[in-house]
Write a protein that holds these residues in place. Structure first.
Motif, PDB file in Angstrom:
ATOM      1  N   LYS A 283     -40.132   7.387 -21.548  1.00  0.00           N
ATOM      2  CA  LYS A 283     -40.260   8.801 -21.195  1.00  0.00           C
ATOM      3  C   LYS A 283     -41.730   9.230 -21.239  1.00  0.00           C
ATOM      4  O   LYS A 283     -42.581   8.526 -21.771  1.00  0.00           O
ATOM      5  N   ASP A 284     -42.010  10.398 -20.692  1.00  0.00           N
ATOM      6  CA  ASP A 284     -43.378  10.915 -20.607  1.00  0.00           C
ATOM      7  C   ASP A 284     -43.807  11.486 -21.961  1.00  0.00           C
ATOM      8  O   ASP A 284     -43.469  12.622 -22.304  1.00  0.00           O
ATOM      9  N   VAL A 285     -44.528  10.692 -22.728  1.00  0.00           N
ATOM     10  CA  VAL A 285     -44.958  11.103 -24.071  1.00  0.00           C
ATOM     11  C   VAL A 285     -45.853  12.342 -24.000  1.00  0.00           C
ATOM     12  O   VAL A 285     -45.745  13.262 -24.830  1.00  0.00           O
ATOM     13  N   ILE A 286     -46.725  12.386 -23.011  1.00  0.00           N
ATOM     14  CA  ILE A 286     -47.655  13.516 -22.879  1.00  0.00           C
ATOM     15  C   ILE A 286     -46.879  14.816 -22.642  1.00  0.00           C
ATOM     16  O   ILE A 286     -47.227  15.876 -23.180  1.00  0.00           O
TER      17      ILE A 286
ATOM     18  N   ALA B 285     -44.603  17.139 -32.228  1.00  0.00           N
ATOM     19  CA  ALA B 285     -45.804  16.792 -32.992  1.00  0.00           C
ATOM     20  C   ALA B 285     -45.744  15.449 -33.697  1.00  0.00           C
ATOM     21  O   ALA B 285     -46.789  14.869 -33.995  1.00  0.00           O
ATOM     22  N   THR B 286     -44.558  14.953 -34.003  1.00  0.00           N
ATOM     23  CA  THR B 286     -44.448  13.724 -34.789  1.00  0.00           C
ATOM     24  C   THR B 286     -43.571  12.693 -34.074  1.00  0.00           C
ATOM     25  O   THR B 286     -42.808  13.029 -33.156  1.00  0.00           O
ATOM     26  N   ALA B 287     -43.662  11.457 -34.555  1.00  0.00           N
ATOM     27  CA  ALA B 287     -42.848  10.378 -33.995  1.00  0.00           C
ATOM     28  C   ALA B 287     -41.365  10.654 -34.206  1.00  0.00           C
ATOM     29  O   ALA B 287     -40.533  10.366 -33.335  1.00  0.00           O
ATOM     30  N   GLU B 288     -41.020  11.220 -35.346  1.00  0.00           N
ATOM     31  CA  GLU B 288     -39.612  11.525 -35.625  1.00  0.00           C
ATOM     32  C   GLU B 288     -39.078  12.571 -34.652  1.00  0.00           C
ATOM     33  O   GLU B 288     -37.958  12.445 -34.132  1.00  0.00           O
ATOM     34  N   GLU B 289     -39.879  13.606 -34.387  1.00  0.00           N
ATOM     35  CA  GLU B 289     -39.474  14.627 -33.426  1.00  0.00           C
ATOM     36  C   GLU B 289     -39.354  14.030 -32.027  1.00  0.00           C
ATOM     37  O   GLU B 289     -38.437  14.368 -31.270  1.00  0.00           O
ATOM     38  N   PHE B 290     -40.279  13.133 -31.702  1.00  0.00           N
ATOM     39  CA  PHE B 290     -40.242  12.500 -30.385  1.00  0.00           C
ATOM     40  C   PHE B 290     -38.956  11.717 -30.193  1.00  0.00           C
ATOM     41  O   PHE B 290     -38.339  11.774 -29.111  1.00  0.00           O
ATOM     42  N   VAL B 291     -38.528  10.980 -31.203  1.00  0.00           N
ATOM     43  CA  VAL B 291     -37.291  10.203 -31.094  1.00  0.00           C
ATOM     44  C   VAL B 291     -36.117  11.123 -30.765  1.00  0.00           C
ATOM     45  O   VAL B 291     -35.304  10.822 -29.882  1.00  0.00           O
TER      46      VAL B 291
ATOM     47  N   ASP C 238     -47.827   8.516 -37.570  1.00  0.00           N
ATOM     48  CA  ASP C 238     -46.635   9.112 -36.969  1.00  0.00           C
ATOM     49  C   ASP C 238     -46.945  10.329 -36.106  1.00  0.00           C
ATOM     50  O   ASP C 238     -46.104  11.182 -35.876  1.00  0.00           O
ATOM     51  N   THR C 239     -48.208  10.389 -35.603  1.00  0.00           N
ATOM     52  CA  THR C 239     -48.554  11.483 -34.700  1.00  0.00           C
ATOM     53  C   THR C 239     -48.185  11.104 -33.265  1.00  0.00           C
ATOM     54  O   THR C 239     -47.860   9.953 -32.973  1.00  0.00           O
ATOM     55  N   MET C 240     -48.288  12.064 -32.372  1.00  0.00           N
ATOM     56  CA  MET C 240     -47.987  11.779 -30.974  1.00  0.00           C
ATOM     57  C   MET C 240     -49.045  10.875 -30.345  1.00  0.00           C
ATOM     58  O   MET C 240     -48.753  10.127 -29.402  1.00  0.00           O
ATOM     59  N   ASN C 241     -50.267  10.921 -30.857  1.00  0.00           N
ATOM     60  CA  ASN C 241     -51.278   9.960 -30.391  1.00  0.00           C
ATOM     61  C   ASN C 241     -50.856   8.537 -30.748  1.00  0.00           C
ATOM     62  O   ASN C 241     -51.045   7.590 -29.959  1.00  0.00           O
ATOM     63  N   ASP C 242     -50.264   8.383 -31.936  1.00  0.00           N
ATOM     64  CA  ASP C 242     -49.779   7.068 -32.344  1.00  0.00           C
ATOM     65  C   ASP C 242     -48.607   6.617 -31.464  1.00  0.00           C
ATOM     66  O   ASP C 242     -48.497   5.434 -31.105  1.00  0.00           O
ATOM     67  N   VAL C 243     -47.748   7.545 -31.115  1.00  0.00           N
ATOM     68  CA  VAL C 243     -46.628   7.212 -30.221  1.00  0.00           C
ATOM     69  C   VAL C 243     -47.151   6.786 -28.860  1.00  0.00           C
ATOM     70  O   VAL C 243     -46.659   5.822 -28.263  1.00  0.00           O
ATOM     71  N   GLN C 244     -48.187   7.472 -28.380  1.00  0.00           N
ATOM     72  CA  GLN C 244     -48.785   7.113 -27.091  1.00  0.00           C
ATOM     73  C   GLN C 244     -49.391   5.719 -27.135  1.00  0.00           C
ATOM     74  O   GLN C 244     -49.234   4.923 -26.203  1.00  0.00           O
TER      75      GLN C 244
END
Length: 288
Positions: free
Chosen positions: A76-79, A87-93, A275-281
């Motif tokens: 999916k589009d992380v950006i 804001a976090t990897a957990e929220e992104f999941v 666990d930031t969104m930069n880390d997810v990217q």
């Protein structure tokens, strides 16, 4: 009070449910003050059974690691999620899981409604394409769950495919001389529309000149449901969602989210990421 007979828009006038003048036929019964025919009960039984199967299939989907996994989420589009405030990897999941789930369900649910309508509607078949006989004519139906599932770019192609399907059926029906007609149907719409439309592309639209003048029946919402099933809406058919036998789909869904969260934490740790969104990217760039 008045007792409505479902699907026939007729009423028996009476004062109370126990009025001594009420006489029901063998094909009728009263439920919550409404007189139903056994045909309605049969249609509803089919609908609830198919929804039970849907819930079972969704549970199987949640438990299938090949269908939904971390790589699917990272696809999916992380950006876009970050721009939306995730804001976090957990929220992104959680957000990416819902996006994957929704796109999967749209196709499955669309197929279910088409199969269900064919099952409860007389003289209607679901052979991949839905066809029904009404007033002696064979209608080839293009079925959409709602208006926004098509757009100005895709609509002409959908009409072209509908036209081609009708022409194919006309070749099959040439000997019987049965009329074959196109219908473009929308299940959910706040307006009941039943009208003949003619497609006329813009003068500058040369790509779609081949379907200029193509006529089709356009049915939406209550008009569509009445035309094929006699019910005024899907809510008229599924009148009590608490009756849907969901099995263990709720548990399977929660377990799936937990599994995906573990996969995310493990992947971030293995790649020495936070666990930031930069880390997810960054994780997406490394794994996808």
């Amino acid at each position: 009070m008045a007792f409505a007979i479902k699907r026939q828009e007729r009423q028996f006038a009476m004062d109370t449910p126990s009025h001594p003048s009420i006489t029901l036929s063998a094909e009728q019964h009263i439920e919550n003050g409404v007189v139903y025919t056994d045909d309605v009960a049969r249609q509803r039984a089919i609908a609830y059974d198919m929804l039970r199967e849907f819930s079972a299939k969704r549970a199987a989907y949640y438990r299938d690691g090949s269908k939904i996994n971390l790589k699917k989420l990272l696809g999916k589009d992380v950006i876009m999620f970050a721009a939306r405030g995730v804001a976090t990897a957990e929220e992104f999941v959680l957000e990416a899981f819902r996006a994957c789930e929704s796109s999967s369900e749209e196709t499955v649910m669309g197929n279910l409604w088409q199969a269900l309508i064919a099952a409860i509607s007389s003289d209607t078949l679901d052979t991949g394409d839905m066809m029904t006989v009404r007033d002696g004519a064979l209608y080839v139906c293009e079925l959409k769950s709602q208006v926004n599932t098509t757009n100005s770019a895709s609509f002409p192609q959908e009409l072209r495919e509908l036209k081609d399907k009708c022409e194919t059926q006309r070749r099959f029906k040439r000997a019987s001389n049965q009329q074959v007609l196109p219908a473009f149907c929308v299940l959910r719409h706040n307006k009941a529309i039943d009208e003949i439309r003619t497609y006329q592309p813009d003068e500058r639209d040369q790509a779609n000149r081949d379907i200029a003048g193509f006529q089709y029946r356009y049915l939406t919402g209550a008009a569509f449901w009445q035309w094929l099933t006699g019910f005024d809406s899907v809510e008229g058919l599924i009148d009590d969602v608490s009756r849907i036998e969901i099995g263990d789909v709720r548990q399977a869904r929660q377990e799936c989210i937990g599994r995906l969260q573990k996969e995310m934490r493990r992947a971030l740790e293995e790649n020495s990421l936070g666990d930031t969104m930069n880390d997810v990217q960054l994780l997406k760039q490394r794994l996808c």
